[in-house]
Motif scaffolding. Structure first.
Motif, PDB file in Angstrom:
ATOM      1  N   GLY A 162       0.726  -1.491   0.409  1.00  0.00           N
ATOM      2  CA  GLY A 162      -0.339   0.305   0.201  1.00  0.00           C
ATOM      3  C   GLY A 162       0.866   0.847   0.292  1.00  0.00           C
ATOM      4  N   PHE A 163       1.516   1.253   0.973  1.00  0.00           N
ATOM      5  CA  PHE A 163       2.658   2.567   0.635  1.00  0.00           C
ATOM      6  C   PHE A 163       3.334   2.483  -0.027  1.00  0.00           C
ATOM      7  CE2 PHE A 163       6.532   4.901   1.407  1.00  0.00           C
ATOM      8  CZ  PHE A 163       6.643   6.149   2.862  1.00  0.00           C
ATOM      9  N   PHE A 164       3.845   1.905  -1.073  1.00  0.00           N
ATOM     10  CA  PHE A 164       4.490   1.903  -2.589  1.00  0.00           C
ATOM     11  C   PHE A 164       3.599   2.183  -3.020  1.00  0.00           C
ATOM     12  CE2 PHE A 164       7.176   0.263  -5.845  1.00  0.00           C
ATOM     13  CZ  PHE A 164       7.945   0.662  -5.337  1.00  0.00           C
ATOM     14  N   LYS A 165       2.779   1.755  -3.223  1.00  0.00           N
ATOM     15  CA  LYS A 165       1.429   1.913  -4.679  1.00  0.00           C
ATOM     16  C   LYS A 165       1.545   3.469  -4.521  1.00  0.00           C
ATOM     17  CE  LYS A 165      -2.841   1.328  -5.710  1.00  0.00           C
ATOM     18  NZ  LYS A 165      -4.417   0.397  -6.293  1.00  0.00           N
ATOM     19  N   ASP A 166       0.924   4.017  -3.333  1.00  0.00           N
ATOM     20  CA  ASP A 166       0.742   5.470  -2.679  1.00  0.00           C
ATOM     21  C   ASP A 166       2.093   6.569  -2.959  1.00  0.00           C
ATOM     22  OD1 ASP A 166      -1.803   3.943  -2.400  1.00  0.00           O
ATOM     23  OD2 ASP A 166      -1.606   4.596  -0.424  1.00  0.00           O
ATOM     24  N   ASN A 167       3.126   5.789  -2.544  1.00  0.00           N
ATOM     25  CA  ASN A 167       3.943   6.810  -3.303  1.00  0.00           C
ATOM     26  C   ASN A 167       4.937   7.269  -4.017  1.00  0.00           C
ATOM     27  OD1 ASN A 167       3.872   8.582  -0.004  1.00  0.00           O
ATOM     28  ND2 ASN A 167       3.890   6.531  -0.114  1.00  0.00           N
ATOM     29  N   VAL A 168       5.172   5.986  -5.006  1.00  0.00           N
ATOM     30  CA  VAL A 168       5.682   5.506  -6.060  1.00  0.00           C
ATOM     31  C   VAL A 168       5.458   4.921  -7.360  1.00  0.00           C
ATOM     32  CG1 VAL A 168       7.805   4.204  -6.549  1.00  0.00           C
ATOM     33  CG2 VAL A 168       7.662   4.843  -4.260  1.00  0.00           C
ATOM     34  N   VAL A 169       4.514   4.444  -6.956  1.00  0.00           N
ATOM     35  CA  VAL A 169       3.462   3.516  -8.479  1.00  0.00           C
ATOM     36  C   VAL A 169       2.873   5.024  -8.241  1.00  0.00           C
ATOM     37  CG1 VAL A 169       2.516   1.475  -9.859  1.00  0.00           C
ATOM     38  CG2 VAL A 169       4.213   1.563  -7.449  1.00  0.00           C
ATOM     39  N   ARG A 170       1.557   5.462  -7.450  1.00  0.00           N
ATOM     40  CA  ARG A 170       0.710   6.509  -7.614  1.00  0.00           C
ATOM     41  C   ARG A 170      -0.407   5.630  -8.950  1.00  0.00           C
ATOM     42  NH1 ARG A 170       2.242  10.716  -5.559  1.00  0.00           N
ATOM     43  NH2 ARG A 170       4.445  10.872  -4.687  1.00  0.00           N
ATOM     44  N   THR A 171      -0.588   4.313  -8.948  1.00  0.00           N
ATOM     45  CA  THR A 171      -1.696   3.771 -10.308  1.00  0.00           C
ATOM     46  C   THR A 171      -1.113   2.611 -10.064  1.00  0.00           C
ATOM     47  OG1 THR A 171      -2.459   4.095 -12.563  1.00  0.00           O
ATOM     48  CG2 THR A 171       0.133   3.584 -11.783  1.00  0.00           C
ATOM     49  N   ASP A 172      -1.953   1.569 -10.449  1.00  0.00           N
ATOM     50  CA  ASP A 172      -2.275   0.511 -11.093  1.00  0.00           C
ATOM     51  C   ASP A 172      -0.235  -0.201 -10.618  1.00  0.00           C
ATOM     52  OD1 ASP A 172      -4.475   0.793  -9.455  1.00  0.00           O
ATOM     53  OD2 ASP A 172      -5.219  -0.244 -11.463  1.00  0.00           O
TER      54      ASP A 172
END
Length: 277
Positions: A162-172
């Motif tokens: 969740g942290f990596f998605k919200d702060n780095v990937v920022r999409t699916d």
């Protein structure tokens, strides 16, 4: 049953009841973040040696699993490597009329793992996000060899996910990203695959190399170290949390107070994470 035998039976039941109370009153259950399992087990091990009457039971399963256990009442403390979600707070409020209690207990730099044979040594935050989103698929697009990028990540119940998605990937995430059940499994996969990339807690980065992370094209590449986490120059850092339904009391309070003491905080560096101060 005569009077004497009856009194003895009552006395035995009373002793058993008191004994049972003593064995359960000092028990504290901790469940959640796989990132925090090694750290929590170390805290529990040392704390129980200092307090023989205490029983601290630590299990993992992921941040989402720990917070779900807190909501359904099957754990005293939920470990989480991400902040609690608004939807989870609403569930706590509905069931316990409480917003929950958040206790930051350590810091972590989220490492981006590369195989040691990969000539790429640094990437920008944007490049890392695009790689895991599937928009960059070949290493030659970021200065590496002509080879497809193999992605490894965590399952969706993981706080690290969740942290990596919200702060780095920022999409699916890219559909080609292979999800693995723990950070150790990701490190092991990257260790064996020259053209792979993964992410996870800094404490697990053994046998692979940390990718230096740039905030943008003009910034220097920063590795996750105690100094760069402490001075906030490493771009992918986070707090690690404990959550409770309400203000801690009894053994849970004593355990948490000790974790936040200088002695508890000193143990964090031994495991590979970073103290609050």
């Amino acid at each position: 049953m005569n009077t004497t035998k009856f009194k003895i039976a009552v006395l035995l039941i009373a002793v058993m009841t008191i004994g049972f109370s003593f064995t359960t009153i000092n028990k504290v259950t901790v469940k959640g973040s796989d990132t925090m399992v090694i750290l929590s087990q170390k805290w529990a091990e040392v704390y129980m040696k200092k307090n023989p009457g205490a029983s601290i039971q630590v299990t993992g399963g992921g941040s989402g699993v720990g917070l779900a256990a807190l909501i359904n009442g099957s754990t005293d403390i939920a470990n989480s490597s991400r902040p609690i979600k608004a939807s989870e707070i609403e569930k706590l409020k509905a069931r316990y009329n409480s917003m929950g209690v958040e206790i930051p207990c350590a810091k972590d730099g989220l490492s981006v793992y590369l195989n040691k044979a990969n000539p790429v040594t640094s990437l920008t935050l944007k490049q890392i996000g695009q790689i895991f989103a599937g928009k960059i698929t070949n290493w030659n697009e970021v200065g590496g060899p002509d080879a497809p990028i193999k992605l490894y990540g965590r399952e969706s119940s993981s706080g690290t996910f969740g942290f990596f998605k919200d702060n780095v990937v920022r999409t699916d995430f890219s559909p080609s990203c292979q999800t693995l059940p723990g950070t150790a499994a990701i490190v092991n996969a990257v260790k064996k695959d020259k053209f792979s990339i993964g992410y996870g807690g800094a404490a697990y980065a053994e046998g692979v190399k940390d990718c230096a992370v740039k905030k943008d094209d003009k910034s220097p590449g920063i590795l996750p170290t105690a100094a760069t986490i402490k001075n906030h120059t490493y771009p992918i850092s986070r707090y690690l949390y404990m959550y409770l339904k309400s203000k801690p009391t009894g053994e849970a309070k004593a355990f948490i107070d000790w974790i936040l003491s200088s002695e508890g905080q000193t143990l964090i560096a031994e495991v590979g994470y970073y103290p609050l101060k």
